[in-house]
Design a protein around this motif. Sequence first.
Motif, short mmCIF file in Angstrom:
data_model
loop_
_atom_site.label_atom_id
_atom_site.label_comp_id
_atom_site.label_asym_id
_atom_site.label_seq_id
_atom_site.Cartn_x
_atom_site.Cartn_y
_atom_site.Cartn_z
N LEU A 1 -24.06 27.52 54.72
CA LEU A 1 -24.44 27.75 56.11
C LEU A 1 -23.55 28.78 56.78
CD1 LEU A 1 -26.31 26.99 58.42
CD2 LEU A 1 -24.76 25.09 58.96
N ALA A 2 -22.24 28.71 56.52
CA ALA A 2 -21.31 29.69 57.09
C ALA A 2 -21.65 31.09 56.61
CB ALA A 2 -19.88 29.32 56.73
N LYS A 3 -22.03 31.20 55.34
CA LYS A 3 -22.40 32.50 54.81
C LYS A 3 -23.64 33.04 55.52
CE LYS A 3 -24.04 34.78 50.60
NZ LYS A 3 -24.48 34.59 49.20
N GLU A 4 -24.66 32.22 55.68
CA GLU A 4 -25.88 32.67 56.34
C GLU A 4 -25.64 33.03 57.81
OE1 GLU A 4 -29.61 30.90 56.23
OE2 GLU A 4 -29.78 30.87 54.04
N MET A 5 -24.79 32.24 58.47
CA MET A 5 -24.54 32.47 59.89
C MET A 5 -23.50 33.57 60.14
SD MET A 5 -24.46 28.56 61.34
CE MET A 5 -24.09 29.14 63.01
N ARG A 6 -22.81 33.97 59.06
CA ARG A 6 -21.74 34.96 59.14
C ARG A 6 -20.61 34.51 60.06
NH1 ARG A 6 -25.63 40.36 59.76
NH2 ARG A 6 -26.87 39.94 57.89
N VAL A 7 -20.23 33.25 59.90
CA VAL A 7 -19.10 32.72 60.66
C VAL A 7 -17.97 32.38 59.70
CG1 VAL A 7 -20.60 31.81 62.45
CG2 VAL A 7 -19.92 30.32 60.56
N LYS A 8 -16.76 32.41 60.19
CA LYS A 8 -15.59 32.10 59.38
C LYS A 8 -15.31 30.60 59.41
CE LYS A 8 -13.29 36.59 59.98
NZ LYS A 8 -12.06 37.27 60.43
N HIS A 9 -14.61 30.17 58.36
CA HIS A 9 -14.16 28.78 58.30
C HIS A 9 -12.86 28.66 59.10
CE1 HIS A 9 -17.07 27.28 55.36
NE2 HIS A 9 -16.92 28.42 54.72
N LEU B 1 -32.80 25.24 62.37
CA LEU B 1 -33.82 25.38 63.42
C LEU B 1 -34.93 24.33 63.27
CD1 LEU B 1 -34.15 29.28 63.60
CD2 LEU B 1 -32.88 27.77 65.15
N ASN B 2 -35.14 23.85 62.04
CA ASN B 2 -36.21 22.89 61.79
C ASN B 2 -35.72 21.47 61.57
OD1 ASN B 2 -38.18 24.91 61.91
ND2 ASN B 2 -38.06 25.34 59.72
N ILE B 3 -34.43 21.21 61.75
CA ILE B 3 -33.87 19.92 61.34
C ILE B 3 -34.48 18.75 62.10
CG2 ILE B 3 -31.90 19.95 62.94
CD1 ILE B 3 -31.95 18.74 59.24
N ARG C 1 -13.64 25.00 63.60
CA ARG C 1 -15.03 25.11 63.16
C ARG C 1 -15.96 25.48 64.32
NH1 ARG C 1 -16.84 20.35 59.10
NH2 ARG C 1 -16.24 18.97 60.80
N ILE C 2 -15.48 26.34 65.19
CA ILE C 2 -16.24 26.66 66.39
C ILE C 2 -17.61 27.25 66.07
CG2 ILE C 2 -15.20 28.98 66.63
CD1 ILE C 2 -15.31 28.47 69.70
N GLY C 3 -17.71 28.03 65.01
CA GLY C 3 -18.99 28.63 64.66
C GLY C 3 -19.99 27.64 64.08
N MET C 4 -19.51 26.44 63.73
CA MET C 4 -20.37 25.44 63.08
C MET C 4 -20.70 24.27 63.99
SD MET C 4 -20.63 26.76 60.03
CE MET C 4 -21.10 25.47 58.91
N LEU C 5 -20.11 24.20 65.17
CA LEU C 5 -20.25 23.01 65.99
C LEU C 5 -21.69 22.73 66.41
CD1 LEU C 5 -17.07 23.18 68.25
CD2 LEU C 5 -17.43 21.89 66.13
N VAL C 6 -22.43 23.78 66.74
CA VAL C 6 -23.83 23.57 67.15
C VAL C 6 -24.67 23.01 66.01
CG1 VAL C 6 -25.93 24.72 67.92
CG2 VAL C 6 -23.77 25.19 69.07
N PRO C 7 -24.71 23.66 64.84
CA PRO C 7 -25.53 23.09 63.75
C PRO C 7 -25.06 21.72 63.29
CG PRO C 7 -24.25 24.97 62.97
CD PRO C 7 -24.15 24.98 64.45
N LEU C 8 -23.75 21.49 63.27
CA LEU C 8 -23.25 20.18 62.88
C LEU C 8 -23.77 19.11 63.84
CD1 LEU C 8 -19.53 21.02 61.97
CD2 LEU C 8 -21.34 20.38 60.37
#
Length: 290
Positions: free
Chosen positions: A155-163, A134-136, A167-174
């Motif tokens: 990050l996946a642990k904090e966001m509670r998303v699976k690998h 959020l602060n990047i 990587r759909i759960g990670m695309l926004v932060p990436l």
Amino acid sequence: MRLALRPRRSMLYMPGANARALEKARMLPADSLILDMEDAVAPDAKAQAREQIVLAVTEGGYGKREIIVRVNGLDTAWGKDDLYTVAKLPIDGVLLPKVNSLQEIDAAVTCLTEAGASAELPIWIMAETALGMLNIASIATHPRLAGIVMGTSDLAKEMRVKHTADRIGMLVPLSLCVLAARANGLEILDGVYLNLEDETGFCAACEQGKNMGFDGKTLIHPKQIDVTNQIFSPSGADINHAREVIQAWEEARKASKGVVVVNGKLVENLHYEESLRVLALADAIKERNS
């Protein structure tokens, strides 16, 4: 005109508590090494890791490999001593874990300065927390910052998303981190791939990271280096196309032409600049391997 670039296709974590690994790293074809005092080291081995990293980098022998040391956070029992210890070491950067704000970088820089570190010592950060994401945009503006390393496991642990493979759960932060890096002229490395037996999945993750704009990938095992170096290197076709674009653009400028077409496609100044970058990276890789 040619740019000066440093290839960072592969950035391999090396646990500081493992003296054999630190020795082996001197012979590995990774562009960069992260000598780790943090996540890869058990609490009762922190002091040992610090001592062995000091010994390893003081002895040298790592050639053209970039040497970055990941310290423990200042909110731990080891962070301040880590920073004081690495301040004057012959290294290429200090990697700060779990950074959430500009103030955390300031605090680390203060410790390094107090310990006599050069004002030119590059600072890298791990982007691996929800708050950090959020602060990047703010964090990436720090004047001492050289690059961002994605910590996708935390990050996946904090966001509670699976690998997942996509990587759909990670695309926004990436993507947020890539944007922040590019807006501030920083390098950025993709996160690790944990399944060492899944070469197909690993290759796909490297291709995805490259297509998302990452400069390279962080690795957890030497067996991942060759594939990563290959995928994040300009291909022969990339190099040939870059040369064609540069030649056509420069000839058009001399002739005062505003429109250039290469292989049926319109070429503008942005394509010329990207082609210069591709050739500079290819030259840097060639020099790195010589």
